[in-house]
Scaffold this motif. Structure first.
Motif, short mmCIF file in Angstrom:
data_model
loop_
_atom_site.label_atom_id
_atom_site.label_comp_id
_atom_site.label_asym_id
_atom_site.label_seq_id
_atom_site.Cartn_x
_atom_site.Cartn_y
_atom_site.Cartn_z
N GLY A 121 -3.85 -7.95 8.36
CA GLY A 121 -2.43 -8.52 8.49
C GLY A 121 -1.46 -8.50 7.32
N GLU A 122 -2.26 -8.42 6.05
CA GLU A 122 -1.71 -8.48 4.90
C GLU A 122 -1.71 -7.07 4.09
OE1 GLU A 122 -3.01 -13.26 4.03
OE2 GLU A 122 -3.59 -11.54 2.59
N LEU A 123 -0.81 -7.18 3.34
CA LEU A 123 -0.54 -5.83 2.17
C LEU A 123 -1.49 -6.08 1.12
CD1 LEU A 123 0.65 -2.94 2.00
CD2 LEU A 123 2.49 -4.12 0.96
N LEU A 124 -2.59 -4.87 0.88
CA LEU A 124 -3.40 -5.10 -0.46
C LEU A 124 -2.85 -3.84 -1.17
CD1 LEU A 124 -5.97 -6.01 -1.68
CD2 LEU A 124 -7.31 -4.73 -0.75
N LEU A 125 -2.58 -3.96 -2.57
CA LEU A 125 -2.05 -3.09 -3.31
C LEU A 125 -3.17 -2.83 -4.52
CD1 LEU A 125 1.80 -4.31 -3.51
CD2 LEU A 125 0.68 -2.29 -2.17
N THR A 126 -3.62 -1.83 -4.90
CA THR A 126 -4.37 -1.72 -5.84
C THR A 126 -3.54 -1.01 -6.97
OG1 THR A 126 -6.43 -1.44 -4.58
CG2 THR A 126 -6.60 -0.64 -7.04
N VAL A 127 -3.62 -1.55 -8.36
CA VAL A 127 -2.75 -1.35 -9.54
C VAL A 127 -3.70 -0.78 -10.63
CG1 VAL A 127 -1.03 -2.49 -8.71
CG2 VAL A 127 -2.22 -3.44 -10.24
N GLN A 128 -2.97 -0.23 -11.69
CA GLN A 128 -3.73 0.10 -12.76
C GLN A 128 -3.99 -1.29 -13.71
OE1 GLN A 128 -1.89 2.98 -15.16
NE2 GLN A 128 -1.16 4.09 -13.32
N ARG A 129 -5.43 -1.46 -14.35
CA ARG A 129 -5.25 -2.78 -15.02
C ARG A 129 -4.47 -3.09 -16.09
NH1 ARG A 129 -10.13 -1.47 -15.87
NH2 ARG A 129 -9.94 -0.30 -17.76
N ASP A 130 -4.03 -1.77 -16.98
CA ASP A 130 -3.30 -2.16 -18.06
C ASP A 130 -1.90 -2.39 -17.67
OD1 ASP A 130 -5.56 -1.57 -19.59
OD2 ASP A 130 -5.18 0.41 -19.84
N ARG A 131 -1.46 -2.19 -16.44
CA ARG A 131 0.06 -2.33 -15.99
C ARG A 131 0.04 -3.60 -15.08
NH1 ARG A 131 2.80 2.51 -16.02
NH2 ARG A 131 4.55 1.12 -15.82
N ILE A 132 -0.94 -4.52 -15.08
CA ILE A 132 -0.92 -5.56 -14.08
C ILE A 132 0.23 -6.48 -14.46
CG2 ILE A 132 -2.54 -6.83 -15.47
CD1 ILE A 132 -1.88 -6.95 -11.75
N GLU A 133 0.77 -6.74 -15.63
CA GLU A 133 1.59 -7.58 -15.96
C GLU A 133 3.11 -6.96 -15.42
OE1 GLU A 133 3.85 -9.85 -19.47
OE2 GLU A 133 1.95 -8.45 -19.83
N ASP A 134 3.36 -5.79 -15.70
CA ASP A 134 4.52 -5.13 -15.21
C ASP A 134 4.51 -4.95 -13.52
OD1 ASP A 134 4.97 -4.49 -17.91
OD2 ASP A 134 4.16 -2.48 -17.79
N ALA A 135 3.44 -4.74 -13.27
CA ALA A 135 3.51 -4.84 -11.48
C ALA A 135 3.75 -6.11 -11.09
CB ALA A 135 1.99 -4.32 -11.03
N LEU A 136 3.32 -7.23 -11.43
CA LEU A 136 3.68 -8.68 -10.89
C LEU A 136 5.02 -9.10 -11.28
CD1 LEU A 136 0.20 -10.15 -11.35
CD2 LEU A 136 1.00 -9.22 -9.49
N ARG A 137 5.51 -8.62 -12.26
CA ARG A 137 6.85 -8.97 -12.79
C ARG A 137 7.92 -8.21 -12.00
NH1 ARG A 137 6.69 -7.96 -17.74
NH2 ARG A 137 6.86 -10.04 -18.64
N LEU A 138 7.62 -7.24 -11.49
CA LEU A 138 8.42 -6.41 -10.61
C LEU A 138 8.35 -6.89 -9.37
CD1 LEU A 138 8.88 -2.50 -10.12
CD2 LEU A 138 8.44 -4.01 -8.36
N LEU A 139 7.36 -7.23 -8.67
CA LEU A 139 7.38 -7.98 -7.33
C LEU A 139 7.77 -9.40 -7.41
CD1 LEU A 139 3.46 -7.03 -6.51
CD2 LEU A 139 5.69 -6.12 -5.61
N ARG A 140 7.78 -10.22 -8.73
CA ARG A 140 8.35 -11.35 -8.71
C ARG A 140 9.72 -11.15 -8.77
NH1 ARG A 140 7.78 -14.80 -14.08
NH2 ARG A 140 9.31 -12.98 -14.58
N ASP A 141 10.45 -10.57 -9.79
CA ASP A 141 11.56 -10.62 -9.96
C ASP A 141 12.66 -9.59 -8.87
OD1 ASP A 141 10.98 -12.03 -11.95
OD2 ASP A 141 11.17 -10.57 -13.59
N ASP A 142 12.21 -8.52 -8.39
CA ASP A 142 12.92 -7.65 -7.61
C ASP A 142 12.60 -7.77 -6.17
OD1 ASP A 142 13.83 -7.07 -9.86
OD2 ASP A 142 12.63 -5.03 -10.01
N HIS A 143 11.50 -8.30 -5.76
CA HIS A 143 11.00 -8.50 -4.26
C HIS A 143 10.67 -9.75 -3.97
CE1 HIS A 143 10.86 -3.96 -4.03
NE2 HIS A 143 10.51 -4.11 -5.37
N GLY A 144 11.25 -10.78 -4.51
CA GLY A 144 10.90 -12.29 -4.14
C GLY A 144 9.65 -12.82 -4.10
#
Length: 282
Positions: free
Chosen positions: A36-59
């Protein structure tokens, strides 16, 4: 059967997988739904960019946990999982990456201050190094602890043990010494029994019964007319209470109020009824 609740733990948002996948773009390696949850696998070197985008643009404002997992057979044996919560959407997602013993993971303390403690825990338990964490120290084990307890190749007994030495007046580290030998267990079915004799079982070694005893006639069981007549007799026959029932009993005393020799009450009140009535005011 799905059970609807007025206050669910989290909301299942339709189309969330496609929405976040498009937003992450080439940062995303895989997206799937589990439990029932969404699991996203991202690039290791881009983890900070991915989490910043999820925090700032998607709440997804809160970082709830950072967990680790160990798969020794993989080339990159470790998985680091970030669990995010959106208070506005009541939605939870998980973002993960893979790492090895020699690769480092960028820190996300620049996004959430509590990530410092969580990264220290993953480092302590698994040995994952977070680049950029200014205070990457052990947080659960002792300062001089060697190894990482949650690695699946770490011995359950550990490498060293510590104790307080009265002679040296300090805590000392020593190689692990088991107080007793580990027992050997056999994993056979408990209903089959062991092939060897357990201590104490030799006392129960009795020869088996060749032939079971059976009763072919009422004489061998004790049943018959005589037994039936004896069963009809009262158990209390001949007892004192049975023979003297109703005899030599002391009669009950007469009621106290009807005795003529009873002395007259002192005072103005002669009967109980008037004594309970309140006095009339003049």
């Amino acid at each position: 059967m799905a059970v609807l609740h007025s206050a669910p733990k989290f909301t299942l948002i339709g189309g969330l997988k496609d929405k976040l996948s498009g937003a992450l773009g080439d940062i995303l390696l895989e997206a799937r739904e589990e439990h029932g949850e969404l699991l996203l696998t991202v690039q290791r070197d881009r983890i900070e960019d991915a989490l910043r985008l999820l925090r700032d643009d998607h709440g997804y404002q809160q970082l709830m946990e950072i967990a680790g997992a160990d798969y020794p057979s993989r080339a990159e044996r470790f998985e680091v999982v970030y669990m995010l919560l959106s208070l506005t959407e009541n939605s939870r997602i998980m973002v993960k990456l893979t790492a090895s013993e020699t690769t480092t993971v960028p820190t996300v303390t620049t996004l959430w201050p509590n990530a410092g403690w969580l990264e220290r825990e993953v480092f302590d338990m698994f040995g994952v190094v977070f680049a950029g964490n200014a205070d990457l120290r052990r947080i659960l084990t002792d300062y001089g602890f060697e190894g990482h307890p949650f690695r699946k190749d770490f011995p359950l007994t550990g490498y060293v043990e510590l104790r307080y030495s009265e002679e040296e007046q300090r805590v000392v580290y020593e190689p692990v010494e088991l107080a007793q030998d580990l027992r050997s267990f056999d994993f056979m079915s408990p209903w089959e029994g062991a092939d060897y004799v357990l201590p104490g079982d030799e006392k129960a070694d009795v020869p088996p019964v060749d032939e079971a005893k059976t009763t072919d006639s009422p004489k061998e069981t004790g049943a018959g007319p005589k037994a039936d007549e004896k069963a009809d007799e009262k158990v209390s026959a001949g007892a004192p209470a049975e023979e003297n029932s109703g005899k030599d009993r002391t009669p009950a005393p007469e009621p106290t109020e009807d005795r003529a020799e009873r002395p007259e009450r002192k005072g103005d009140t002669k009967d109980t009824a008037s004594a309970t009535q309140p006095k009339k005011k003049d």
